[in-house]
Scaffold this active site. Structure first.
Site, PDB file in Angstrom:
ATOM      1  N   ARG A  84      96.932  71.606   1.336  1.00 45.04           N
ATOM      2  CA  ARG A  84      95.802  70.903   1.955  1.00 45.04           C
ATOM      3  C   ARG A  84      95.910  71.071   3.469  1.00 45.04           C
ATOM      4  NH1 ARG A  84      95.041  64.997   3.640  1.00 45.04           N
ATOM      5  NH2 ARG A  84      92.933  65.222   4.427  1.00 45.04           N
ATOM      6  N   HIS A 130      89.285  66.781  10.317  1.00 51.55           N
ATOM      7  CA  HIS A 130      90.475  65.938  10.453  1.00 51.55           C
ATOM      8  C   HIS A 130      90.637  65.597  11.942  1.00 51.55           C
ATOM      9  CE1 HIS A 130      94.557  64.890   8.457  1.00 51.55           C
ATOM     10  NE2 HIS A 130      94.595  64.364   9.674  1.00 51.55           N
ATOM     11  N   GLU A 175      90.401  60.342   6.540  1.00 47.10           N
ATOM     12  CA  GLU A 175      90.596  59.010   7.107  1.00 47.10           C
ATOM     13  C   GLU A 175      89.495  58.624   8.090  1.00 47.10           C
ATOM     14  OE1 GLU A 175      94.580  58.317   8.433  1.00 47.10           O
ATOM     15  OE2 GLU A 175      95.426  58.785   6.482  1.00 47.10           O
ATOM     16  N   ASN A 315      94.649  58.443   0.979  1.00 45.00           N
ATOM     17  CA  ASN A 315      95.828  58.644   1.813  1.00 45.00           C
ATOM     18  C   ASN A 315      96.522  57.294   1.891  1.00 45.00           C
ATOM     19  OD1 ASN A 315      94.844  61.189   2.303  1.00 45.00           O
ATOM     20  ND2 ASN A 315      94.654  60.944   4.517  1.00 45.00           N
ATOM     21  N   TYR A 317     100.321  55.162   2.696  1.00 42.57           N
ATOM     22  CA  TYR A 317     101.687  55.226   3.208  1.00 42.57           C
ATOM     23  C   TYR A 317     102.461  53.923   3.058  1.00 42.57           C
ATOM     24  CZ  TYR A 317     100.479  59.626   5.572  1.00 42.57           C
ATOM     25  OH  TYR A 317     100.112  60.915   5.849  1.00 42.57           O
ATOM     26  N   GLU A 384      97.504  62.151   0.726  1.00 43.14           N
ATOM     27  CA  GLU A 384      98.604  62.087   1.701  1.00 43.14           C
ATOM     28  C   GLU A 384      99.524  60.940   1.332  1.00 43.14           C
ATOM     29  OE1 GLU A 384      97.731  61.779   5.932  1.00 43.14           O
ATOM     30  OE2 GLU A 384      96.224  63.356   5.767  1.00 43.14           O
TER      31      GLU A 384
HETATM   32  C1  GBH Z   1      97.621  59.988   8.497  1.00 45.38           C
HETATM   33  O1  GBH Z   1      97.319  58.776   9.099  1.00 45.38           O
HETATM   34  C2  GBH Z   1      96.863  61.143   9.099  1.00 45.38           C
HETATM   35  O2  GBH Z   1      95.886  61.659   8.216  1.00 45.38           O
HETATM   36  C3  GBH Z   1      97.754  62.246   9.571  1.00 45.38           C
HETATM   37  O3  GBH Z   1      97.046  63.102  10.419  1.00 45.38           O
HETATM   38  C4  GBH Z   1      98.978  61.657  10.220  1.00 45.38           C
HETATM   39  O4  GBH Z   1      99.779  62.627  10.819  1.00 45.38           O
HETATM   40  C5  GBH Z   1      99.751  60.958   9.138  1.00 45.38           C
HETATM   41  O5  GBH Z   1      98.976  60.116   8.385  1.00 45.38           O
HETATM   42  C6  GBH Z   1     100.952  60.192   9.657  1.00 45.38           C
HETATM   43  O6  GBH Z   1     100.560  59.176  10.530  1.00 45.38           O
HETATM   44  O7  GBH Z   1      99.192  52.659  15.986  1.00 45.38           O
HETATM   45  O8  GBH Z   1      99.488  50.502  14.941  1.00 45.38           O
HETATM   46  O9  GBH Z   1      97.270  51.287  15.443  1.00 45.38           O
HETATM   47  C7  GBH Z   1      98.038  57.699   8.527  1.00 45.38           C
HETATM   48  C8  GBH Z   1      97.401  56.380   8.661  1.00 45.38           C
HETATM   49  C9  GBH Z   1      96.761  54.612  10.004  1.00 45.38           C
HETATM   50  C10 GBH Z   1      98.610  55.916  10.701  1.00 45.38           C
HETATM   51  C11 GBH Z   1      96.661  54.019  11.380  1.00 45.38           C
HETATM   52  C12 GBH Z   1      98.524  55.345  12.096  1.00 45.38           C
HETATM   53  C13 GBH Z   1      97.790  53.516  13.417  1.00 45.38           C
HETATM   54  C14 GBH Z   1      98.615  52.304  13.484  1.00 45.38           C
HETATM   55  N1  GBH Z   1      97.336  55.920  10.018  1.00 45.38           N
HETATM   56  N2  GBH Z   1      97.933  54.035  12.051  1.00 45.38           N
HETATM   57  S1  GBH Z   1      98.634  51.641  15.099  1.00 45.38           S
END
Ligand code: GBH
Length: 479
Positions: A84, A130, A175, A315, A317, A384
């Site tokens: 991807r 993206h 996202e 996505n 985490y 993701e």
């Molecule tokens: C994804 O975002 C993205 O798609 C990808 O590009 C990125 O590299 C990867 O995951 C890892 O981050 O700074 O406290 O405001 C993940 C979800 C949600 C992560 C918002 C960062 C910001 C938190 N994102 N978050 S804050």
């Protein structure tokens, strides 16, 4: 390798596919080569170097623009079924504008990458957007300007036309929550606008229409020959109710609706979640607005947007607890106060290198169940999932993360009957982690950013993932 538990020693079904992901601005580099136009991240990094930690930028990044064949070699070593990756809009259409010139060198780069993947038996899964919006489009107002629908439609047609013979899986927006909420709400991502509760809603309104437009273009002009699948790729964390109380349960559901449902309820049912409409309409009225801060779709638009997806993507985490709270000052104009939910974490949850990312494997199983239930038991792709550390090849905690999260995916499939068919690890390479620059590492391959050759070195997690893929099993032996 690791001790088998009840969950981990079973095998993934034959139809299940493993993949891995990257995104254009985070890995490509070559920011101004071969006719590429400037995008909002180029612009932000160059004009406001303190925005990103350490003054880092994506000018060279992993240099995947030049090293794509080597990257495909790494994918082959992992044994992934698909890769991807995303397209850089301004590499393909330097000005981004509908009807403006197309950059053949940009088309050629992606054709070559796709060919290299196909030649190696790896399926391309392509994200159209993206986060790297052409800077010219931002100068026209970016996503809050409804004109963006036309520019995106032009871009989508160009990419379906040029790559659609080989690409069968498309994602329109990665996202979108981050594009709108962070890009135009909190201002923590490019273009860095702080207009919470206002511009971010307009951003989403345009983005959803642009998604639906691209879906219909595919449906009408390309699907008959190309026979592919188009979806949107939203994200959310899992929100676990802080208690059994109805108020906390409702708060958690509302948080999911404001994060994931904001986008996917529209795609699935044609409109924003009713809890968003009710709350934002009501608060806008109290605040003296003649019309709601949340824009309205017409009946016609609702019909047009409804059902514009061929798969459901997520996505995911991490997790937080969600708790009901007193209504804040009704005069505050912001997304946070429109939502009005307290979130907190358990301090015993393992940390990563990212402040927002705690390791909570069970959250993914809950989230997959919620998606399945909320959207009527669809086919689901995890697009993701991954974890950051500060570097090193012996990435024991990353292996733990993948094993435990994948084990929860497996339980969702085998024990809960959730139809998950794909899992995508983030990420192939250590790369430009947006406002965190190169300080947070998500890769299964280390990249030496001090070396102009940007050499890649496999971490322990790369061989773990290769083993999982080959055996379809998370431990040494499966039953
Ligand atoms: C994804 O975002 C993205 O798609 C990808 O590009 C990125 O590299 C990867 O995951 C890892 O981050 O700074 O406290 O405001 C993940 C979800 C949600 C992560 C918002 C960062 C910001 C938190 N994102 N978050 S804050």
């Amino acid at each position: 390798y690791r001790e088998a538990t009840a969950a981990t020693n079973r095998t993934f079904p034959d139809y299940f596919k493993f993949g891995i992901a990257t995104a254009s601005y985070q890995v490509e580099g070559a920011w101004n080569e071969d006719g590429k136009g400037e995008n909002i991240w180029d612009h932000l990094c160059h004009t406001n170097p303190t925005f990103v930690d350490n003054g880092d930028n994506g000018d060279i990044a992993c240099d995947s623009y030049h090293k794509y064949k080597e990257d495909v070699g790494l994918l082959k070593d992992l044994g992934v079924a698909y890769y991807r990756f995303s397209l850089s809009w301004s590499r393909i259409i330097p000005l981004g504008l509908a009807g403006s010139p197309i950059n053949q060198a940009g088309i050629d780069y992606y054709k070559n990458l796709i060919q290299e993947l196909v030649d190696n038996g790896i399926e391309p899964m392509v994200t159209i957007f993206h986060w790297d919006l052409p800077e010219t489009l931002q100068e026209f107002g970016g996503f809050p300007n409804p004109e963006l629908v036309e520019h995106f439609a032009y871009y989508a047609r160009v990419v379906f036309e040029n790559f659609g013979d080989s690409v069968k899986y498309w994602g329109t927006f990665n996202e979108p929550l981050q594009t709108c909420h962070q890009g135009y709400g909190t201002g923590t991502m490019a273009p860095g606008y702080k207009s919470s509760g206002l511009a971010e809603y307009k951003c989403t309104h345009t983005l959803i229409k642009a998604h639906a437009r691209a879906y219909h273009i595919y449906d009408e002009e390309f699907r008959p020959q190309q026979q592919g699948y188009v979806g949107m790729i939203p994200d959310t964390m899992w929100f676990e109710p802080a208690s059994d109380s109805p108020a906390d349960q409702e708060a958690a559901e509302r948080a999911l609706q404001f994060n994931y449902g904001w986008y996917f309820n529209a795609v699935a049912n044609g409109n924003y979640p009713s809890v968003m409409i009710e709350r934002i309409d009501e608060r806008s009225k109290q605040q003296g607005f003649e019309t709601s801060r949340l824009p309205k779709f017409t009946e016609e638009e609702i019909e047009y947007i409804k059902g514009t997806y061929d798969y459901v993507a997520i996505n995911a985490y991490t997790t937080a607890y969600a708790q009901a709270k007193e209504e804040t000052d009704p005069s505050v104009i912001s997304y946070e106060s429109d939502l009005n939910v307290d979130t907190f974490i358990d301090e015993t949850w393992e940390q990563s290198a990212s402040s927002w990312l705690r390791v909570v494997p069970w959250g993914l199983r809950h989230l997959l169940n919620w998606l399945s239930k909320t959207y009527n038991h669809p086919e689901i792709f995890v697009t993701e999932n991954g974890v950051s550390d500060t570097g090193g090849l012996d990435d024991d905690r990353r292996i733990y993360y993948y094993q435990e999260y994948l084990s929860n995916v497996l339980e969702a499939i085998l024990d809960d009957g959730v139809n998950v068919t794909r899992y995508t690890a983030w990420s192939l390479l250590d790369n430009f982690e947006w406002a965190r620059g190169y300080s947070e590492k998500f890769g299964m391959y280390n990249v030496n950013f001090a070396n102009p050759e940007r050499p890649r070195t496999p971490k322990a997690s790369a061989s773990y993932y290769a083993n999982v893929i080959a055996s379809r099993c998370l431990v040494d032996t499966c039953e």
